[in-house]
Scaffold this active site. Structure first.
Site, mmCIF file in Angstrom:
data_model
loop_
_atom_site.group_PDB
_atom_site.id
_atom_site.type_symbol
_atom_site.label_atom_id
_atom_site.label_comp_id
_atom_site.label_asym_id
_atom_site.label_seq_id
_atom_site.Cartn_x
_atom_site.Cartn_y
_atom_site.Cartn_z
ATOM 1 N N MET A 23 0.822 -1.220 -0.213
ATOM 2 C CA MET A 23 -0.189 0.108 -0.152
ATOM 3 C C MET A 23 1.287 1.031 -0.011
ATOM 4 O O MET A 23 0.599 2.533 0.627
ATOM 5 C CB MET A 23 -0.973 0.081 1.520
ATOM 6 C CG MET A 23 -1.687 -1.067 1.346
ATOM 7 S SD MET A 23 -3.694 -0.550 2.230
ATOM 8 C CE MET A 23 -2.682 -0.946 3.534
ATOM 9 N N GLU A 54 12.645 -0.610 5.108
ATOM 10 C CA GLU A 54 13.051 -1.154 4.261
ATOM 11 C C GLU A 54 12.176 -2.524 4.523
ATOM 12 O O GLU A 54 12.717 -3.379 4.280
ATOM 13 C CB GLU A 54 14.505 -1.365 5.394
ATOM 14 C CG GLU A 54 15.303 -0.446 5.844
ATOM 15 C CD GLU A 54 15.822 -0.953 4.468
ATOM 16 O OE1 GLU A 54 16.051 -2.266 3.496
ATOM 17 O OE2 GLU A 54 16.189 0.045 3.377
ATOM 18 N N HIS A 100 9.189 -3.694 3.233
ATOM 19 C CA HIS A 100 9.137 -4.045 2.112
ATOM 20 C C HIS A 100 10.035 -4.300 1.333
ATOM 21 O O HIS A 100 9.955 -5.349 0.334
ATOM 22 C CB HIS A 100 8.130 -2.276 1.153
ATOM 23 C CG HIS A 100 7.036 -2.577 2.187
ATOM 24 N ND1 HIS A 100 6.506 -0.972 3.052
ATOM 25 C CD2 HIS A 100 5.630 -2.936 2.098
ATOM 26 C CE1 HIS A 100 4.952 -0.305 3.535
ATOM 27 N NE2 HIS A 100 5.111 -2.066 3.197
ATOM 28 N N SER A 118 6.903 -0.876 10.088
ATOM 29 C CA SER A 118 5.159 -0.192 10.025
ATOM 30 C C SER A 118 5.036 0.740 9.397
ATOM 31 O O SER A 118 5.515 1.661 9.935
ATOM 32 C CB SER A 118 4.430 -0.486 10.823
ATOM 33 O OG SER A 118 2.897 -0.391 10.582
ATOM 34 N N SER A 119 4.082 1.090 8.213
ATOM 35 C CA SER A 119 4.591 2.205 7.625
ATOM 36 C C SER A 119 3.442 2.943 9.187
ATOM 37 O O SER A 119 3.552 4.176 8.719
ATOM 38 C CB SER A 119 3.028 2.267 6.621
ATOM 39 O OG SER A 119 3.543 1.604 5.737
ATOM 40 N N GLY A 167 4.813 -10.287 3.471
ATOM 41 C CA GLY A 167 5.343 -10.012 4.902
ATOM 42 C C GLY A 167 5.298 -10.534 6.365
ATOM 43 O O GLY A 167 3.789 -11.186 6.391
ATOM 44 N N LEU A 210 7.033 2.521 1.705
ATOM 45 C CA LEU A 210 7.803 1.760 1.331
ATOM 46 C C LEU A 210 8.537 2.165 3.430
ATOM 47 O O LEU A 210 9.308 3.112 2.811
ATOM 48 C CB LEU A 210 8.202 1.772 0.184
ATOM 49 C CG LEU A 210 7.242 1.248 -0.701
ATOM 50 C CD1 LEU A 210 7.569 0.404 -2.152
ATOM 51 C CD2 LEU A 210 6.740 0.150 0.036
HETATM 52 O O1 PAF Z 1 0.130 -5.939 3.246
HETATM 53 C C1 PAF Z 1 -0.851 -4.368 3.050
HETATM 54 O O2 PAF Z 1 0.338 -3.516 2.588
HETATM 55 C C2 PAF Z 1 -2.283 -4.552 2.201
HETATM 56 O O3 PAF Z 1 -3.520 -5.264 2.438
HETATM 57 C C3 PAF Z 1 -2.313 -5.430 0.600
HETATM 58 C C4 PAF Z 1 -1.433 -6.648 0.935
HETATM 59 C C5 PAF Z 1 -1.180 -4.593 0.231
HETATM 60 C C6 PAF Z 1 -3.567 -4.992 -0.261
HETATM 61 O O4 PAF Z 1 -3.890 -4.089 0.084
#
Ligand code: PAF
Length: 279
Positions: A26, A31, A33, A182-183, A144, A29
């Site tokens: 989503m 580290e 991701h 986490s974002s 993740g 981003l």
């Molecule tokens: O984990 C996430 O960022 C979201 O739940 C995902 C898998 C991209 C679905 O929107």
């Protein structure tokens, strides 16, 4: 790296590819991701990352509107780790009409833990993940372990619907003090950020206690919830579960060495954090 916004452009960019590896995100981003993209790269095919804030998985009172959107920076980061294609559809592109067909996970997996506190969350996640899979048609998709229950739901969906995509799990990336990246950590004030590590420390305490043969998981969960409450947190759950299906392990299963995981969600100020550790 190509940046595409439509399904047609995406299909053109991937024409002929048979080993596509996919990392859905989503955006905003970090580290964590990027470590998933690096795992995807190991598979040797083109790597696609999607950036799409999926309205379907947010309840009306949740943070859809204020969820951080940092697309330029995300693209720079994805380029730096060798992503080949960024798929960033608009809402109109992915949901040109109301998404009335939805994927409903089984209640025993989708309505517990996160699903209990965020009703409909895993329906929203499953629906968008299946739709993104249909757009990207990946051979492999990387998720993740930070979102442990999401990983289980996606694995189960892939198995139940016989999707031709292998699901690969990436380890949680942590800050130096142990806080899972986490974002949503970006919402924390300076003092909350200092306190936030307590969630990981609580899980570590449970992990060690269970490994040392603690006889009463429910008492341990309660002890940790009470401690978090005393420190000003509002815990939703702290739960020791079977890794395989997130069910509650029986005493016999624990004695037989059933692989376990401890999962937690708790609010610190206005920020809800989740984390987990395999035991
Ligand atoms: O984990 C996430 O960022 C979201 O739940 C995902 C898998 C991209 C679905 O929107």
């Amino acid at each position: 790296m190509r940046i595409v916004h439509t399904i047609t452009e995406l299909r053109q960019a991937l024409a002929g590819a048979t080993k596509t590896a996919f990392v859905p995100t989503m955006g905003n981003l970090h580290e964590g991701h990027l470590s998933l993209v690096k795992l995807a790269r190991e598979r040797g095919g083109p790597v696609v990352a999607s950036v799409f804030v999926n309205r379907l998985q947010f309840a009306p009172h949740e943070d859809f509107d204020r969820y951080p959107r940092t697309f330029e920076r995300d693209c720079d980061l994805l380029r730096s780790v060798g992503c080949n294609v960024v798929f960033a559809p608009s809402e109109d592109e992915l949901y040109p009409e109301p998404q009335v067909f939805r994927i409903q996970p089984p209640p025993e997996l989708g309505d517990i833990l996160e699903g209990h506190f965020r009703p409909g969350f895993f329906t929203g996640v499953s629906t968008v993940v299946l739709k993104l899979f249909n757009c990207v048609q990946p051979r492999v998709a990387v998720f993740g372990k930070k979102d442990y229950q999401q990983l289980m739901v996606v694995r189960r969906m892939v198995q139940q619907l016989a999707l031709p995509t292998e699901i690969v799990a990436g380890e949680t990336t942590r800050a130096e003090d142990g806080l899972a990246l986490s974002s949503r950590n970006g919402y924390l004030s300076e003092s909350e950020r200092a306190e936030a590590v307590q969630l990981a420390m609580s899980l570590k305490h449970i992990q060690l206690s269970m490994r040392n043969g603690h006889p009463d998981p429910a008492a341990l969960e309660q002890e940790v919830m009470d401690n978090l409450r005393q420190r000003g947190w509002v815990p939703d759950y702290v739960a020791i579960r079977r890794r395989v299906d997130l069910g509650v392990p029986s005493a016999e299963q624990r004695a037989a060495g059933e692989p376990l995981v401890v999962l937690a969600a708790a609010k610190l100020g206005n920020t809800r954090l989740i984390d987990n550790m395999e035991i």
